[in-house]
Design a protein around this motif. Structure first.
Motif, PDB file in Angstrom:
ATOM      1  N   GLU A 107       8.542  37.912   7.161  1.00 17.95           N
ATOM      2  CA  GLU A 107       6.853  38.451   6.807  1.00 17.95           C
ATOM      3  C   GLU A 107       6.705  37.306   5.560  1.00 17.95           C
ATOM      4  OE1 GLU A 107       4.158  39.581   7.657  1.00 17.95           O
ATOM      5  OE2 GLU A 107       6.012  40.366   8.900  1.00 17.95           O
ATOM      6  N   GLN A 108       7.606  37.019   4.868  1.00 18.32           N
ATOM      7  CA  GLN A 108       7.323  36.266   3.596  1.00 18.32           C
ATOM      8  C   GLN A 108       6.732  34.775   4.138  1.00 18.32           C
ATOM      9  OE1 GLN A 108      10.802  35.872   1.079  1.00 18.32           O
ATOM     10  NE2 GLN A 108      10.184  38.279   0.453  1.00 18.32           N
ATOM     11  N   PHE A 109       7.144  34.471   5.242  1.00 19.57           N
ATOM     12  CA  PHE A 109       6.917  33.026   6.082  1.00 19.57           C
ATOM     13  C   PHE A 109       5.437  33.317   6.596  1.00 19.57           C
ATOM     14  CE2 PHE A 109      11.302  31.948   5.725  1.00 19.57           C
ATOM     15  CZ  PHE A 109      11.232  30.637   5.543  1.00 19.57           C
ATOM     16  N   GLY A 110       5.109  34.522   6.635  1.00 23.73           N
ATOM     17  CA  GLY A 110       3.617  34.676   7.394  1.00 23.73           C
ATOM     18  C   GLY A 110       3.881  35.326   8.927  1.00 23.73           C
ATOM     19  N   GLY A 111       5.137  35.498   9.364  1.00 22.72           N
ATOM     20  CA  GLY A 111       5.549  35.841  10.600  1.00 22.72           C
ATOM     21  C   GLY A 111       6.152  34.855  11.530  1.00 22.72           C
ATOM     22  N   VAL A 112       6.609  35.320  12.400  1.00 23.38           N
ATOM     23  CA  VAL A 112       7.732  34.669  13.512  1.00 23.38           C
ATOM     24  C   VAL A 112       7.241  33.202  13.593  1.00 23.38           C
ATOM     25  CG1 VAL A 112       8.848  34.489  15.665  1.00 23.38           C
ATOM     26  CG2 VAL A 112       8.531  36.763  14.258  1.00 23.38           C
ATOM     27  N   ILE A 113       5.950  33.024  14.109  1.00 22.50           N
ATOM     28  CA  ILE A 113       5.687  31.347  14.334  1.00 22.50           C
ATOM     29  C   ILE A 113       5.688  30.703  13.285  1.00 22.50           C
ATOM     30  CG2 ILE A 113       3.789  30.146  15.209  1.00 22.50           C
ATOM     31  CD1 ILE A 113       3.298  32.395  17.266  1.00 22.50           C
ATOM     32  N   PRO A 114       5.144  30.938  12.126  1.00 21.41           N
ATOM     33  CA  PRO A 114       5.293  30.050  10.888  1.00 21.41           C
ATOM     34  C   PRO A 114       6.770  29.830  10.513  1.00 21.41           C
ATOM     35  CG  PRO A 114       3.698  31.690  10.463  1.00 21.41           C
ATOM     36  CD  PRO A 114       4.203  31.963  11.754  1.00 21.41           C
ATOM     37  N   ALA A 115       7.384  31.067  10.594  1.00 15.19           N
ATOM     38  CA  ALA A 115       8.974  30.856  10.204  1.00 15.19           C
ATOM     39  C   ALA A 115       9.689  29.776  11.268  1.00 15.19           C
ATOM     40  CB  ALA A 115       9.899  32.130  10.502  1.00 15.19           C
ATOM     41  N   ILE A 116       9.238  30.022  12.601  1.00 17.09           N
ATOM     42  CA  ILE A 116       9.795  28.869  13.405  1.00 17.09           C
ATOM     43  C   ILE A 116       9.325  27.377  13.142  1.00 17.09           C
ATOM     44  CG2 ILE A 116       9.550  28.035  15.860  1.00 17.09           C
ATOM     45  CD1 ILE A 116       9.361  30.952  16.811  1.00 17.09           C
ATOM     46  N   GLU A 117       8.164  27.430  12.793  1.00 13.85           N
ATOM     47  CA  GLU A 117       7.699  25.995  12.316  1.00 13.85           C
ATOM     48  C   GLU A 117       8.153  25.497  11.186  1.00 13.85           C
ATOM     49  OE1 GLU A 117       3.456  26.554  12.545  1.00 13.85           O
ATOM     50  OE2 GLU A 117       3.242  25.974  14.765  1.00 13.85           O
ATOM     51  N   THR A 129       0.854  -1.295   0.105  1.00 13.50           N
ATOM     52  CA  THR A 129       0.036   0.067  -0.037  1.00 13.50           C
ATOM     53  C   THR A 129       0.787   1.343   0.072  1.00 13.50           C
ATOM     54  OG1 THR A 129      -1.455  -1.153   1.168  1.00 13.50           O
ATOM     55  CG2 THR A 129      -1.728   1.182   1.148  1.00 13.50           C
ATOM     56  N   THR A 130       0.529   2.142  -1.051  1.00 13.90           N
ATOM     57  CA  THR A 130       1.376   3.286  -0.871  1.00 13.90           C
ATOM     58  C   THR A 130       0.661   4.563  -0.684  1.00 13.90           C
ATOM     59  OG1 THR A 130       3.090   2.545  -2.718  1.00 13.90           O
ATOM     60  CG2 THR A 130       2.918   5.021  -2.330  1.00 13.90           C
ATOM     61  N   LEU A 131       1.196   5.172   0.688  1.00 13.57           N
ATOM     62  CA  LEU A 131       0.503   6.413   0.903  1.00 13.57           C
ATOM     63  C   LEU A 131       1.389   7.637   0.713  1.00 13.57           C
ATOM     64  CD1 LEU A 131      -1.784   7.478   3.277  1.00 13.57           C
ATOM     65  CD2 LEU A 131       0.274   7.012   4.590  1.00 13.57           C
ATOM     66  N   VAL A 132       0.559   8.471  -0.038  1.00 15.19           N
ATOM     67  CA  VAL A 132       1.184  10.031  -0.201  1.00 15.19           C
ATOM     68  C   VAL A 132       0.695  10.888   0.772  1.00 15.19           C
ATOM     69  CG1 VAL A 132       1.281  11.558  -2.019  1.00 15.19           C
ATOM     70  CG2 VAL A 132       1.468   9.311  -2.625  1.00 15.19           C
ATOM     71  N   VAL A 133       1.689  11.544   1.191  1.00 16.45           N
ATOM     72  CA  VAL A 133       1.143  12.624   2.364  1.00 16.45           C
ATOM     73  C   VAL A 133       1.367  13.898   1.845  1.00 16.45           C
ATOM     74  CG1 VAL A 133       1.449  13.497   4.673  1.00 16.45           C
ATOM     75  CG2 VAL A 133       2.240  11.110   4.255  1.00 16.45           C
ATOM     76  N   LEU A 134       0.442  14.699   1.881  1.00 11.65           N
ATOM     77  CA  LEU A 134       0.363  16.163   1.209  1.00 11.65           C
ATOM     78  C   LEU A 134      -0.234  16.867   2.405  1.00 11.65           C
ATOM     79  CD1 LEU A 134      -1.511  15.173  -1.988  1.00 11.65           C
ATOM     80  CD2 LEU A 134       0.864  16.206  -1.841  1.00 11.65           C
ATOM     81  N   VAL A 135       0.251  18.254   2.154  1.00 13.91           N
ATOM     82  CA  VAL A 135      -0.228  19.203   3.207  1.00 13.91           C
ATOM     83  C   VAL A 135      -0.742  20.558   2.460  1.00 13.91           C
ATOM     84  CG1 VAL A 135       1.247  18.845   5.255  1.00 13.91           C
ATOM     85  CG2 VAL A 135       2.000  20.174   3.292  1.00 13.91           C
ATOM     86  N   PRO A 136      -1.661  21.022   3.202  1.00 18.41           N
ATOM     87  CA  PRO A 136      -2.298  22.309   2.639  1.00 18.41           C
ATOM     88  C   PRO A 136      -1.168  23.403   2.281  1.00 18.41           C
ATOM     89  CG  PRO A 136      -3.402  22.014   4.470  1.00 18.41           C
ATOM     90  CD  PRO A 136      -2.351  20.969   4.397  1.00 18.41           C
ATOM     91  N   GLY A 137      -1.355  24.242   1.472  1.00 17.72           N
ATOM     92  CA  GLY A 137      -0.454  25.377   1.324  1.00 17.72           C
ATOM     93  C   GLY A 137       0.826  25.255   0.113  1.00 17.72           C
ATOM     94  N   LEU A 138       0.663  23.852  -0.468  1.00 18.27           N
ATOM     95  CA  LEU A 138       1.569  23.311  -1.243  1.00 18.27           C
ATOM     96  C   LEU A 138       1.011  23.166  -2.709  1.00 18.27           C
ATOM     97  CD1 LEU A 138       3.703  20.836   0.750  1.00 18.27           C
ATOM     98  CD2 LEU A 138       4.527  23.095   0.208  1.00 18.27           C
ATOM     99  N   GLY A 139       0.011  24.039  -2.856  1.00 19.20           N
ATOM    100  CA  GLY A 139      -0.944  23.851  -4.130  1.00 19.20           C
ATOM    101  C   GLY A 139      -0.022  23.558  -5.261  1.00 19.20           C
ATOM    102  N   GLU A 190      19.699  48.032   8.214  1.00 21.91           N
ATOM    103  CA  GLU A 190      19.649  47.300   6.824  1.00 21.91           C
ATOM    104  C   GLU A 190      19.360  45.925   6.791  1.00 21.91           C
ATOM    105  OE1 GLU A 190      22.140  49.309   3.991  1.00 21.91           O
ATOM    106  OE2 GLU A 190      21.841  51.346   4.885  1.00 21.91           O
ATOM    107  N   GLU A 191      20.323  45.420   7.466  1.00 20.85           N
ATOM    108  CA  GLU A 191      20.266  43.792   7.176  1.00 20.85           C
ATOM    109  C   GLU A 191      19.120  43.292   7.876  1.00 20.85           C
ATOM    110  OE1 GLU A 191      24.123  41.868   7.513  1.00 20.85           O
ATOM    111  OE2 GLU A 191      24.899  43.562   6.476  1.00 20.85           O
ATOM    112  N   ALA A 192      18.861  43.813   9.313  1.00 25.84           N
ATOM    113  CA  ALA A 192      18.044  43.342  10.045  1.00 25.84           C
ATOM    114  C   ALA A 192      16.434  43.529   9.153  1.00 25.84           C
ATOM    115  CB  ALA A 192      17.695  44.156  11.493  1.00 25.84           C
ATOM    116  N   MET A 193      16.432  44.655   8.713  1.00 29.15           N
ATOM    117  CA  MET A 193      15.132  44.782   7.923  1.00 29.15           C
ATOM    118  C   MET A 193      14.893  43.863   6.729  1.00 29.15           C
ATOM    119  SD  MET A 193      13.525  47.060   9.254  1.00 29.15           S
ATOM    120  CE  MET A 193      13.635  48.785   9.953  1.00 29.15           C
ATOM    121  N   ARG A 194      16.257  43.528   6.312  1.00 30.94           N
ATOM    122  CA  ARG A 194      16.059  42.620   5.155  1.00 30.94           C
ATOM    123  C   ARG A 194      15.410  40.957   5.771  1.00 30.94           C
ATOM    124  NH1 ARG A 194      20.101  44.746   2.109  1.00 30.94           N
ATOM    125  NH2 ARG A 194      21.872  43.992   3.312  1.00 30.94           N
ATOM    126  N   TYR A 195      16.078  40.815   6.970  1.00 32.41           N
ATOM    127  CA  TYR A 195      15.471  39.773   7.688  1.00 32.41           C
ATOM    128  C   TYR A 195      13.895  39.908   8.036  1.00 32.41           C
ATOM    129  CZ  TYR A 195      19.473  36.592   8.727  1.00 32.41           C
ATOM    130  OH  TYR A 195      20.477  35.605   8.421  1.00 32.41           O
TER     131      TYR A 195
END
Lengths: 131, 313, 558
Positions: free
Chosen positions: C428-438, B160-170, C418-423
């Protein structure tokens, strides 16, 4: 086919300082070894079971909280108990000079303090791992 | 050596671990043991799990294993990570998600590097599946590296092959569908609490529709939140149902044939390579031929002919 | 800042200088290295002139100390008015032993306390938890209940000193111990001053002493913000920390950028809850590292103040106290060597000087023996004396921001900003600090930097005196701290006694009420206080929260 050295890099205890463990893990990988990393907060039982299943040649323990006398020796003893006494165990962290003889006696063959170079660790492993 | 095989069949973890190492290193002892173990394998349900990096495969496997343990099944897990083509080393970190399972005597987890194999698996994986199978594991889970390339090899080994996907990887679904989407027997959409979940579900549904032949049953899609264990029992049910449905069918027999075919090819390939590259006589000859190719005194095809004719003599 | 004509002339003259003077000399006598880079791999030019800061507007970009954007300092008088607080981080073994050390430090002129907790405490476990094995009192003091806190502050006037507590995951509970101890002595909460570190975001990023997942952690943090300004108004309810990010191997630029990004994330989280920015923001404080690259460190603190002031203004803050950044500094533990440990005194002195020239509000100087073990009394005293020398002998405190206006420093300050601003943009592109952590963004950036540094060290491109250069054989002659071997037993007995003697019904009821509050959306602080007043232990109280919130598992990043 060439036999690869398999190393388990483990962080027993509660401290979260994983910079050293990760740098070592990467350096060992770059030296051609297969490195299994356990992540944080491992009990002795977890470390030893993992070492058994992964059939590693080397276990590298990293601990900076000062709990090494208890936790390193726990692991060394459990390894012997499970017949894994031939695995090369090394440890790193903030380890006072006076603790080193007792750790070595318990079966931790190499002890590496702050400032140890990666080369030194790699060389030690290559020279001491059983063929 | 026979003794090692006996111990593997009794489920002794140290024997299993050592056996796997021998198989990975393609040592001659491994061959003898594998001959013994083959007769005892074929009972485990082999589940292949693939999907892009960051899909939460390891966490999902950890939860799935826990679910199977609740159902009284013994579980083997093979987690594969890429070997660095430069150093030959590998960082095997999938276990970190599974450490809580480390002390369960009925779970055996092994991390492996790809060691130069393409396709998301490792050369020894057939052996390792067989070893775990023969050691009495009811379920053997194979996790591929998941770096986005077509990891279609897993289909050969898995029931059985399971493919795992996640949202946001459209977008990535679009890009990977060519290879990976067709191989799924079951889809799991992990992180179902994330924004974009509905959209991802809809996208996969339409893909499933596209792939399926008319009148054929649609590939099931199971939403899960692996981190919280949600949807895992349903996923296990669906995987079991797939295996049950397959059992005894012509496809199943064909599938098993293909698996052994792939294994056979792999063994032959490995043996041939070993013969050519590990033995001094040939190794030297190979070097000479390469020199000649460099100097345009020979072309690679003729050189290959020459070596093969010698090997096969 | 300089008129255009003068700059034009300068540009011409600088070129001349380069061609007629600098380059010929360099060709005759090559420089020591081909390239000069600081610890963030920023290339440093041989010379800085007004050209490098010519486009700056003094009043807008630099201005006066005590005035927006606070680049030069948060107060107009700075150290002429008040020397920074000398606050040495300390704690080990039992509450009794640490209490003795605190009294020793206060007697030697320390002006504030700073509590180091042991690992079980940092993870919200009692000393008798299985995972606490071997860890008791090792890296700090074990505090499992209000009883321990009472002993820790025995005969110390908590209404007259300020206390900083390095505690994060279980911060609300440990803070509650401190407040409850004062409650029991009849000291009003309004008189309590101090700081709880309470910065969970950097735990996910670097320090790894996290308990709960990000969402409930942020909720607990905002709970403390709200409870703080209402009930304990002199308390800094957070110390947003770059220290540990740096210790984990980041560069100075990363430390600056990630810490401030965390800071803004807390502010936004509190605002989302409906808290008024000018009510909670004055109690936000920061904590930075003081590392080896002298000017880079000074520039870092200055840039941090300006970025914070500008960012907070944009978020709608109006009060000066909300706009200016107050921070604590600790010298870099990671820069200390186990080899020739006495030379650490020199490192610490230089790092501490950078912190002072950068305008810190309080300072911890590391002890020379910290790469070997917990500091001995003598080592701690020397570290404290180092601060006293800087404060009272060197004269650097006589004027505000004495290096302000240095072409190099101002250029570097701008560049780091300037470099901090780039970071910030990347986060922000990750959607903020928590998504970037995850997604492991910060962790990966730090791991890269730390690996790169280690490689350069081994290749000899970087120097660590005593480690890869000027190495010598030596017999270590550093007296190490001896701890009470019976400590753990004392602590375990105390826990047992506490559990036997307390009113169990009352204790259970308090835990049950906390559970309900945690499941709902009430502020948890009053319920936590009830729990600790009823002598529930740290482990029991955090245990309820663990059950409700779950535990965090980090993504694996090398």
């Amino acid at each position: 086919m060439e036999r690869k050295i398999r190393v388990l890099v483990a962080k027993p205890g509660l401290d979260g300082h994983d910079r050293g463990a990760k740098v070592v893990a990467r350096a060992l990988r770059d030296a051609g070894m297969e490195v299994i990393y356990t992540g944080l907060h491992q009990t002795a039982e977890m470390v030893v079971q993992t070492a058994i299943q992964e059939d590693v040649d080397v276990i590298g323990l990293s601990l900076l909280s000062g709990a090494h006398m208890t936790l390193f020796t726990d692991i060394a003893e459990l390894l012997k108990e499970r017949g894994m006494g031939d695995v090369l165990v090394v440890g790193g962290g903030i380890i006072p000079e006076e603790d080193v003889p007792r750790l070595k006696e318990s079966g931790i063959k190499g002890i590496f303090g702050p400032g140890t170079s990666m080369d030194e660790i790699i060389t030690f492993i290559k020279e001491n791992v059983k063929g | 050596m026979k003794d090692l095989a006996q111990r593997v069949m009794k489920g002794d973890p140290r024997a299993i671990a050592r056996m796997i190492t021998l198989a990975e290193n393609a040592s001659p002892e491994a061959r003898e043991c594998m001959k013994v173990l083959h007769s005892r394998s074929g009972n485990a349900h082999v589940i292949g799990i693939t999907g892009v990096m960051g899909a939460g495969k390891s966490t999902l496997i950890s939860e799935l294993a826990r679910e199977y343990r609740k159902r009284g099944k013994r579980v083997g897990i093979i987690a594969i990570d890429p070997t660095s083509p430069f150093s030959g080393g590998a960082l095997l970190g999938d276990r970190i998600r599974m450490m809580e399972l480390a002390t369960d005597p009925d779970i055996f987890i092994r991390s492996m590097g790809t060691r130069g194999m393409l396709g998301g698996l490792t050369g020894a994986v057939y052996d390792v599946v067989e070893i775990l199978d023969a050691s009495g594991k009811d379920i053997v889970i194979v996790e591929t590296v998941g770096v986005g390339q077509a990891e279609v090899d897993v289909i050969k080994i898995a029931d059985t092959t399971l493919v795992v996907l996640v949202p946001g990887l459209g977008d990535s679904i679009q890009s990977i569908k060519a290879g990976i989407m067709e191989i799924a027997d079951v889809y799991a959409v992990n992180k179902a609490d994330r924004p974009g979940f509905e959209r991802t579900m809809a996208e996969i549904e339409s893909l499933v529709e596209l792939i399926a032949d008319r009148g054929e049953e649609r590939t099931p899609i199971i939403p899960v939140i692996a981190k919280e264990g949600k949807g895992i029992p349903e996923l296990a049910d669906t995987i079991d149902a797939h295996r049950k449905k397959m059992e005894g069918t012509k496809e199943f027999t064909l599938h098993r044939r293909r698996r052994y075919e792939a294994e056979l090819v792999e063994i032959i390939r490995k043996r041939l390579m070993k013969m050519i590259f590990d033995e001094d006589v040939f190794r030297d000859r190979v070097e000479d031929l390469i020199d000649m190719i460099m100097r345009k005194k020979k072309d690679p095809y003729s050189a290959a002919d020459e070596i093969l004719s010698q090997v096969l003599k | 800042m300089f008129d255009r004509k003068a700059l034009k002339e300068l540009e011409k003259r600088r070129k001349e200088w380069e061609n007629s003077n600098y380059i010929p000399l360099k060709e005759r006598n090559p420089e020591i290295r081909e390239e000069f880079e600081n610890l963030s791999w920023t290339r440093i030019a041989p010379l800085y002139t007004p050209m490098d800061i010519g486009d700056k507007d003094y009043l807008k970009d630099i201005s006066f100390p005590g005035e927006y954007p606070y680049l030069r300092g948060i107060h107009s008088t700075m150290y002429r008015g008040k020397i920074w607080t000398m606050r040495q981080f300390a704690g080990f073994g039992t509450a009794e032993e640490t209490n003795e050390r605190y009294k020793y430090l206060l007697a030697h002129g320390e002006t504030g306390l700073s509590v180091a907790f042991d690992y079980p405490t940092l993870y919200g476990y009692d000393t008798d938890h299985p995972l606490a094995r071997g860890e008791f009192g090792k890296c700090g003091v074990a505090i499992s209940s209000l009883r321990d806190m009472e002993i820790l502050f025995k005969d110390i006037p908590v209404d007259r000193i300020t206390t900083s507590m390095t505690i994060n995951g279980p911060a609300p509970v440990v803070w509650a111990f401190y407040i409850a101890n004062a409650d029991n002595q009849g000291i009003p909460r309004t008189k309590l001053g101090g700081t709880i570190q309470n910065d969970v975001l950097k735990e996910y990023i670097a320090q790894k002493s996290f308990i709960f997942p990000p969402a409930p952690s942020m909720r607990l943090t905002v709970d403390t913000f709200e409870f703080g300004y209402k009930e304990v108004p002199r308390w800094n309810t957070i110390s947003i920390s770059g220290y540990h990010i740096r210790e984990a191997g980041s560069t100075a630029v990363q430390e600056l950028a990630f810490t401030l990004a965390d800071g803004f994330a807390y502010v936004k989280a509190a605002m989302e809850r409906g808290l008024e920015i000018d009510r909670f923001a004055p109690r936000l404080s920061f904590f930075f590292n003081a590392h080896n690259d002298f000017f880079e460190e000074i520039a870092k603190y200055r840039a941090a103040r300006r970025i914070w002031a500008r960012g907070m203004k944009e978020l709608g803050a109006k009060k000066p106290r909300s706009l200016f950044m107050r921070f604590h500094t600790q010298t870099a533990g990671v820069s200390l060597t186990a080899q020739q440990p006495e030379i650490n005194i020199v490192r610490v002195a230089i790092q501490a000087l950078a912190a002072v020239l950068g305008g810190t509000q309080s300072l911890h100087t590391n002890s020379m023996d910290e790469a070997l073990a917990l500091p001995s009394e003598k080592a701690v005293r020397i570290a404290l004396r180092t601060q006293q020398i800087i404060a009272e002998e060197t004269g650097v405190t006589s004027t505000v921001d004495p290096l302000g206006g240095s072409y190099y420093l101002e250029w570097l300050t701008d560049r780091m900003e300037e470099e901090a601003m780039r970071y910030f943009d990347r986060i922000e592109q990750f959607g903020g600090v928590i998504p970037a952590i995850e997604k492991g963004f910060f962790q990966r950036e730090i791991a890269e930097a730390s690996y790169r540094f280690q490689r350069e060290l081994e290749e000899g491109k970087r120097t660590m005196v005593g480690v890869n250069k000027y190495v010598m054989e030596e017999n270590l002659d550093i007296p190490l701290l001896e701890m009470d071997r019976k400590g753990e037993e004392i602590q375990l007995n105390r826990l047992k006694k506490l559990r036997a003697e307390r009113d169990q019904t009352k204790a259970d009821r308090a835990l049950e009420r906390l559970r309900r509050a945690a499941e709902g959306d009430e502020n948890t602080m009053p319920y936590i206080l009830d729990c600790v007043h009823a002598y529930n232990t740290l482990g029991e109280t955090c245990g309820v929260l663990r059950e409700v919130f779950g535990e965090y598992k980090e993504p694996l990043i090398f």
